[in-house]
Design a protein around this motif. Structure first.
Motif, PDB file in Angstrom:
ATOM      1  N   GLN A 140       0.688   4.348  -2.681  1.00 59.22           N
ATOM      2  CA  GLN A 140       0.504   5.747  -2.291  1.00 59.22           C
ATOM      3  C   GLN A 140       1.581   6.628  -2.903  1.00 59.22           C
ATOM      4  O   GLN A 140       1.302   7.733  -3.393  1.00 59.22           O
ATOM      5  CB  GLN A 140       0.514   5.856  -0.770  1.00 59.22           C
ATOM      6  CG  GLN A 140      -0.683   5.201  -0.108  1.00 59.22           C
ATOM      7  CD  GLN A 140      -0.487   4.995   1.376  1.00 59.22           C
ATOM      8  OE1 GLN A 140       0.394   5.583   1.992  1.00 59.22           O
ATOM      9  NE2 GLN A 140      -1.310   4.154   1.971  1.00 59.22           N
ATOM     10  N   THR A 189      -8.709  10.315   4.111  1.00 60.50           N
ATOM     11  CA  THR A 189      -7.702  10.085   3.086  1.00 60.50           C
ATOM     12  C   THR A 189      -6.969   8.790   3.390  1.00 60.50           C
ATOM     13  O   THR A 189      -6.652   8.510   4.549  1.00 60.50           O
ATOM     14  CB  THR A 189      -6.690  11.236   3.039  1.00 60.50           C
ATOM     15  OG1 THR A 189      -6.057  11.368   4.319  1.00 60.50           O
ATOM     16  CG2 THR A 189      -7.377  12.544   2.686  1.00 60.50           C
ATOM     17  N   ALA A 190      -6.707   8.002   2.362  1.00 64.82           N
ATOM     18  CA  ALA A 190      -6.047   6.719   2.562  1.00 64.82           C
ATOM     19  C   ALA A 190      -4.658   6.880   3.162  1.00 64.82           C
ATOM     20  O   ALA A 190      -4.233   6.105   4.023  1.00 64.82           O
ATOM     21  CB  ALA A 190      -5.960   5.964   1.235  1.00 64.82           C
ATOM     22  N   GLN A 191      -3.921   7.896   2.714  1.00 64.97           N
ATOM     23  CA  GLN A 191      -2.550   8.063   3.189  1.00 64.97           C
ATOM     24  C   GLN A 191      -2.485   8.674   4.574  1.00 64.97           C
ATOM     25  O   GLN A 191      -1.439   8.648   5.226  1.00 64.97           O
ATOM     26  CB  GLN A 191      -1.726   8.909   2.211  1.00 64.97           C
ATOM     27  CG  GLN A 191      -2.164  10.364   2.113  1.00 64.97           C
ATOM     28  CD  GLN A 191      -3.191  10.573   1.020  1.00 64.97           C
ATOM     29  OE1 GLN A 191      -3.945   9.651   0.688  1.00 64.97           O
ATOM     30  NE2 GLN A 191      -3.237  11.772   0.461  1.00 64.97           N
ATOM     31  N   ARG A 225       0.896   9.491  -5.913  1.00 66.16           N
ATOM     32  CA  ARG A 225       1.280  10.887  -5.668  1.00 66.16           C
ATOM     33  C   ARG A 225       2.246  11.397  -6.730  1.00 66.16           C
ATOM     34  O   ARG A 225       2.082  12.493  -7.273  1.00 66.16           O
ATOM     35  CB  ARG A 225       1.901  10.995  -4.272  1.00 66.16           C
ATOM     36  CG  ARG A 225       2.233  12.420  -3.842  1.00 66.16           C
ATOM     37  CD  ARG A 225       2.603  12.469  -2.372  1.00 66.16           C
ATOM     38  NE  ARG A 225       3.811  11.716  -2.065  1.00 66.16           N
ATOM     39  CZ  ARG A 225       3.836  10.568  -1.407  1.00 66.16           C
ATOM     40  NH1 ARG A 225       2.711  10.026  -0.977  1.00 66.16           N
ATOM     41  NH2 ARG A 225       4.975   9.956  -1.156  1.00 66.16           N
ATOM     42  N   ASP A 259       0.822  -1.207   0.000  1.00 66.59           N
ATOM     43  CA  ASP A 259       0.000   0.000   0.000  1.00 66.59           C
ATOM     44  C   ASP A 259       0.859   1.261   0.000  1.00 66.59           C
ATOM     45  O   ASP A 259       0.540   2.242  -0.668  1.00 66.59           O
ATOM     46  CB  ASP A 259      -0.916   0.020   1.229  1.00 66.59           C
ATOM     47  CG  ASP A 259      -1.966  -1.078   1.194  1.00 66.59           C
ATOM     48  OD1 ASP A 259      -2.300  -1.524   0.081  1.00 66.59           O
ATOM     49  OD2 ASP A 259      -2.436  -1.494   2.264  1.00 66.59           O
ATOM     50  N   SER A 268      -5.060   1.661  -7.144  1.00 62.71           N
ATOM     51  CA  SER A 268      -5.108   0.505  -6.260  1.00 62.71           C
ATOM     52  C   SER A 268      -6.208  -0.479  -6.631  1.00 62.71           C
ATOM     53  O   SER A 268      -5.977  -1.685  -6.683  1.00 62.71           O
ATOM     54  CB  SER A 268      -5.303   0.976  -4.811  1.00 62.71           C
ATOM     55  OG  SER A 268      -5.430  -0.120  -3.942  1.00 62.71           O
ATOM     56  N   GLY A 277      -9.412   8.562  -4.265  1.00 60.13           N
ATOM     57  CA  GLY A 277      -8.412   8.102  -3.314  1.00 60.13           C
ATOM     58  C   GLY A 277      -8.890   8.129  -1.885  1.00 60.13           C
ATOM     59  O   GLY A 277      -8.170   7.701  -0.984  1.00 60.13           O
ATOM     60  N   LEU A 315      -5.434   7.532  -6.202  1.00 58.87           N
ATOM     61  CA  LEU A 315      -5.033   6.295  -5.533  1.00 58.87           C
ATOM     62  C   LEU A 315      -6.102   5.222  -5.682  1.00 58.87           C
ATOM     63  O   LEU A 315      -5.785   4.037  -5.841  1.00 58.87           O
ATOM     64  CB  LEU A 315      -4.765   6.581  -4.052  1.00 58.87           C
ATOM     65  CG  LEU A 315      -4.374   5.380  -3.188  1.00 58.87           C
ATOM     66  CD1 LEU A 315      -3.084   4.734  -3.701  1.00 58.87           C
ATOM     67  CD2 LEU A 315      -4.218   5.796  -1.730  1.00 58.87           C
TER      68      LEU A 315
END
Length: 224
Positions: free
Chosen positions: A48, A135-137, A52, A44, A62, A111, A58
């Motif tokens: 990310q 946010t995933a990150q 970016r 993951d 993904s 994302g 994302l």
């Protein structure tokens, strides 16, 4: 389009060759080329980084949701549940392979990920069955501001929706609820802003067929 094919398509937007991309990213060429060819698994954190640096959503890179150029989508990955009172054992990565998708009533940033609220310690701000969008990150823990409501994961592997307060020790926080005692001196390893709240009844899970159609639309295929 498979994930490794999406990585290659995304890379081609910024770099002519996999070697150039690997050098710019600071990733060993053998590792990166394996991600493009599909011969190596991709983590993951790598996805990310690639999303970016290649300038693509994302969620598309993904999971194949939306399109390579979309900035907003009405489909978001429901990663799991988050405790607003209930203690949720994470047990899995933040972005599992092929997570469950839901359709929302509003467009969301590509994302983004969603968590279903469990428990009532954050009532009346959040109800069980609400989905919070993050946010995933995530965001650096040092960037959390005093009193911010955030989705957090503890180093012990539990996920909560709380108001965060800093302690005197870096990386240690107090987690406050609206109607429950605060949790003191909690060490976190992930946190994210709450981008949006989708109220219970305003979202629905996509069926397997709908998920396949979403993926086909990302590839420009219109037939069912």
């Amino acid at each position: 389009m498979e994930r490794h094919e999406r990585i290659k398509a995304a890379r081609a937007r910024r770099f002519d060759t996999a070697k150039e991309a690997a050098e710019s990213l600071g990733v060993p060429y053998g590792t990166y080329s394996g991600h493009e060819s599909g011969s190596r698994g991709v983590k993951d954190v790598d996805l990310q980084l690639y999303a970016r640096r290649f300038g693509v959503p994302l969620e598309w890179l993904s999971l194949g949701l939306g399109s390579i150029d979309e900035s907003q989508v009405n489909v978001v990955t429901l990663v799991g549940r988050i405790g607003a009172g209930a203690q949720i054992d994470v047990g899995v990565e933040q972005i599992p392979e092929g997570g469950e998708q839901i359709e929302t009533v509003m467009p969301l940033p590509a994302g983004a990920i969603g968590f279903e609220v469990a428990g009532d310690s954050m009532w009346p701000r959040y109800d069980p069955g609400d989905v919070i969008v993050c946010t995933a990150q995530g965001k650096p823990l040092d960037d959390l501001y005093e009193g911010e409501e955030a989705a957090v994961r503890t180093t012990e592997g539990f996920r909560y929706l709380k108001r965060v307060r800093r302690s005197t020790t870096r990386g240690i926080f107090d987690l406050e609820s609206h109607n429950a005692p605060p949790m003191r001196d909690i060490r976190l390893d992930w946190a994210s802003d709450v981008l949006a709240v989708i109220r219970a009844g305003k979202w629905r899970k996509l069926s397997d067929g709908e998920r396949r159609r979403v993926a086909r639309r990302a590839m420009g295929v219109s037939h069912p």
